[in-house]
Design a protein around this motif. Sequence first.
Motif, PDB file in Angstrom:
ATOM      1  N   GLN A 164     -73.185  32.974 100.790  1.00 18.84           N
ATOM      2  CA  GLN A 164     -73.609  33.845 101.880  1.00 18.84           C
ATOM      3  C   GLN A 164     -75.069  33.630 102.251  1.00 18.84           C
ATOM      4  N   SER A 165     -75.875  33.167 101.319  1.00 15.06           N
ATOM      5  CA  SER A 165     -77.293  32.954 101.596  1.00 15.06           C
ATOM      6  C   SER A 165     -77.528  31.857 102.624  1.00 15.06           C
ATOM      7  N   ARG A 166     -76.590  30.916 102.723  1.00 11.95           N
ATOM      8  CA  ARG A 166     -76.688  29.806 103.683  1.00 11.95           C
ATOM      9  C   ARG A 166     -77.984  29.006 103.506  1.00 11.95           C
ATOM     10  N   ARG A 167     -78.455  28.954 102.296  1.00  7.48           N
ATOM     11  CA  ARG A 167     -79.675  28.201 101.995  1.00  7.48           C
ATOM     12  C   ARG A 167     -79.332  27.060 101.046  1.00  7.48           C
ATOM     13  N   PRO A 168     -80.099  25.955 101.104  1.00 10.78           N
ATOM     14  CA  PRO A 168     -79.866  24.852 100.174  1.00 10.78           C
ATOM     15  C   PRO A 168     -79.998  25.297  98.727  1.00 10.78           C
ATOM     16  N   ILE A 169     -79.170  24.713  97.878  1.00 14.56           N
ATOM     17  CA  ILE A 169     -79.115  25.087  96.458  1.00 14.56           C
ATOM     18  C   ILE A 169     -79.320  23.823  95.615  1.00 14.56           C
ATOM     19  N   ARG A 170     -80.057  23.969  94.537  1.00 17.60           N
ATOM     20  CA  ARG A 170     -80.209  22.868  93.587  1.00 17.60           C
ATOM     21  C   ARG A 170     -79.849  23.379  92.200  1.00 17.60           C
ATOM     22  N   VAL A 171     -78.977  22.653  91.537  1.00 13.84           N
ATOM     23  CA  VAL A 171     -78.580  22.995  90.163  1.00 13.84           C
ATOM     24  C   VAL A 171     -79.352  22.076  89.223  1.00 13.84           C
ATOM     25  N   GLU A 172     -80.077  22.662  88.283  1.00 13.28           N
ATOM     26  CA  GLU A 172     -80.904  21.892  87.363  1.00 13.28           C
ATOM     27  C   GLU A 172     -80.395  22.044  85.931  1.00 13.28           C
ATOM     28  N   GLY A 173     -80.290  20.922  85.234  1.00  7.17           N
ATOM     29  CA  GLY A 173     -79.928  20.937  83.821  1.00  7.17           C
ATOM     30  C   GLY A 173     -81.132  20.601  82.965  1.00  7.17           C
ATOM     31  N   HIS A 174     -81.298  21.328  81.851  1.00  5.02           N
ATOM     32  CA  HIS A 174     -82.450  21.128  80.955  1.00  5.02           C
ATOM     33  C   HIS A 174     -81.980  21.168  79.501  1.00  5.02           C
ATOM     34  N   THR A 175     -82.662  20.429  78.641  1.00  4.09           N
ATOM     35  CA  THR A 175     -82.358  20.417  77.210  1.00  4.09           C
ATOM     36  C   THR A 175     -83.656  20.636  76.424  1.00  4.09           C
ATOM     37  N   ASP A 176     -83.522  20.707  75.099  1.00  4.46           N
ATOM     38  CA  ASP A 176     -84.721  20.707  74.250  1.00  4.46           C
ATOM     39  C   ASP A 176     -85.070  19.264  73.920  1.00  4.46           C
ATOM     40  N   ASN A 177     -85.963  19.075  72.956  1.00  5.96           N
ATOM     41  CA  ASN A 177     -86.405  17.709  72.640  1.00  5.96           C
ATOM     42  C   ASN A 177     -85.694  17.110  71.433  1.00  5.96           C
ATOM     43  N   VAL A 178     -84.634  17.768  70.972  1.00  8.00           N
ATOM     44  CA  VAL A 178     -83.860  17.199  69.863  1.00  8.00           C
ATOM     45  C   VAL A 178     -82.939  16.122  70.434  1.00  8.00           C
ATOM     46  N   PRO A 179     -83.051  14.877  69.955  1.00  8.35           N
ATOM     47  CA  PRO A 179     -82.240  13.795  70.533  1.00  8.35           C
ATOM     48  C   PRO A 179     -80.748  14.031  70.311  1.00  8.35           C
ATOM     49  N   ILE A 180     -79.956  13.563  71.270  1.00  3.71           N
ATOM     50  CA  ILE A 180     -78.512  13.610  71.142  1.00  3.71           C
ATOM     51  C   ILE A 180     -77.988  12.181  71.224  1.00  3.71           C
ATOM     52  N   HIS A 181     -77.086  11.832  70.316  1.00  2.82           N
ATOM     53  CA  HIS A 181     -76.518  10.479  70.298  1.00  2.82           C
ATOM     54  C   HIS A 181     -75.011  10.612  70.130  1.00  2.82           C
ATOM     55  N   THR A 182     -74.315  10.705  71.251  1.00  2.00           N
ATOM     56  CA  THR A 182     -72.855  10.733  71.214  1.00  2.00           C
ATOM     57  C   THR A 182     -72.326   9.674  72.166  1.00  2.00           C
ATOM     58  N   ARG A 183     -71.042   9.386  72.029  1.00  2.00           N
ATOM     59  CA  ARG A 183     -70.440   8.390  72.914  1.00  2.00           C
ATOM     60  C   ARG A 183     -70.491   8.857  74.361  1.00  2.00           C
ATOM     61  N   PHE A 185     -72.658  11.251  75.627  1.00  2.00           N
ATOM     62  CA  PHE A 185     -74.029  11.502  76.077  1.00  2.00           C
ATOM     63  C   PHE A 185     -75.006  10.762  75.152  1.00  2.00           C
ATOM     64  N   PRO A 186     -75.394   9.560  75.535  1.00  2.00           N
ATOM     65  CA  PRO A 186     -76.322   8.797  74.692  1.00  2.00           C
ATOM     66  C   PRO A 186     -77.700   9.440  74.566  1.00  2.00           C
ATOM     67  N   THR A 187     -78.123  10.162  75.616  1.00  2.00           N
ATOM     68  CA  THR A 187     -79.441  10.816  75.590  1.00  2.00           C
ATOM     69  C   THR A 187     -79.338  12.187  76.251  1.00  2.00           C
ATOM     70  N   ASN A 188     -80.430  12.939  76.151  1.00  2.37           N
ATOM     71  CA  ASN A 188     -80.491  14.248  76.801  1.00  2.37           C
ATOM     72  C   ASN A 188     -80.438  14.152  78.324  1.00  2.37           C
ATOM     73  N   TRP A 189     -80.810  12.994  78.862  1.00  2.00           N
ATOM     74  CA  TRP A 189     -80.717  12.803  80.310  1.00  2.00           C
ATOM     75  C   TRP A 189     -79.268  12.981  80.766  1.00  2.00           C
ATOM     76  N   GLU A 190     -78.370  12.280  80.095  1.00  3.57           N
ATOM     77  CA  GLU A 190     -76.956  12.349  80.485  1.00  3.57           C
ATOM     78  C   GLU A 190     -76.386  13.762  80.306  1.00  3.57           C
ATOM     79  N   LEU A 191     -76.756  14.426  79.203  1.00  6.44           N
ATOM     80  CA  LEU A 191     -76.238  15.760  78.960  1.00  6.44           C
ATOM     81  C   LEU A 191     -76.714  16.749  80.026  1.00  6.44           C
ATOM     82  N   SER A 192     -78.009  16.751  80.313  1.00  5.05           N
ATOM     83  CA  SER A 192     -78.542  17.703  81.298  1.00  5.05           C
ATOM     84  C   SER A 192     -77.981  17.433  82.691  1.00  5.05           C
TER      85      SER A 192
END
Length: 255
Positions: A164-183, A185-192
């Motif tokens: 209803q706001s009819r305004r542009p929306i941006r969805v932002e993902g954020h993580t902490d600094n603990v590294p993640i290493h999974t098949r 999500f190799p890094t926090n970049w991919e997860l966020s």
Amino acid sequence: MLKAVIALPGARRRKSEDAPPPGAPLWMTTYGDLITQTLIFFVLLFALSNVDAKKFDLAITSVQGSLGILEGGKSLIEGEFVEEGLAGENLFTGEQQEEKELKELGDTILEIVKRSGYEGVTVSIDERGLAVRFMEGVLFDSGKADLKSEAIRLLDKIAPVLKQSRRPIRVEGHTDNVPIHTREFPTNWELSTARAVSVLRYLVENHGIPPRMISAAGYGEYHPIAPNDTDQNRSRNRRVEIIILSSSLMTQEPK
């Protein structure tokens, strides 16, 4: 018998010297100037008592060129000309109106969250616009990017307000600094980024928010809101934010 009339030279001279000069007396001219200047002084006092100081400064600036100050020179009054000043006032009014609208949207969303009994959701206004912040565990399980069932129910309640706001929306993902290493999500970049895209797709595919009006961004660990020095602070940094963008950022969004 003829009588000769002899005019004495000194008599005519005295008569011309005693005669007053033509026109108004000199004292009257001085008196008239004094009265005129006094009248102008009181007119100025009356005018200045009813003029906003800021507008008066702008008016003074706008006529400086006609008073001998060259274009491009420095003036004693810093500021914009009257036309630009009025435009600035209109801009300021527009910003106030926008802030009011964003606050009303935020109050509506916050009321929905409270009535639904959800915790870990905050609403605030910053330089980006209206930020709806979902802390860790509200939308996703740890290390996952699939929306929880509770998250879907919450988004279902908030989405109509966003649309209803009819305004542009941006969805932002954020993580902490603990590294993640999974098949997945190799890094926090991919997860966020994956989390932000998951929210975006749900809003577009299930609530009809126009794709051109919404975007996603993954910031990994690089936009923390608290130092990553304790477990509590790290949990604050693991979040997803839905931003209803302000006008200043709307112009930067692709059309």
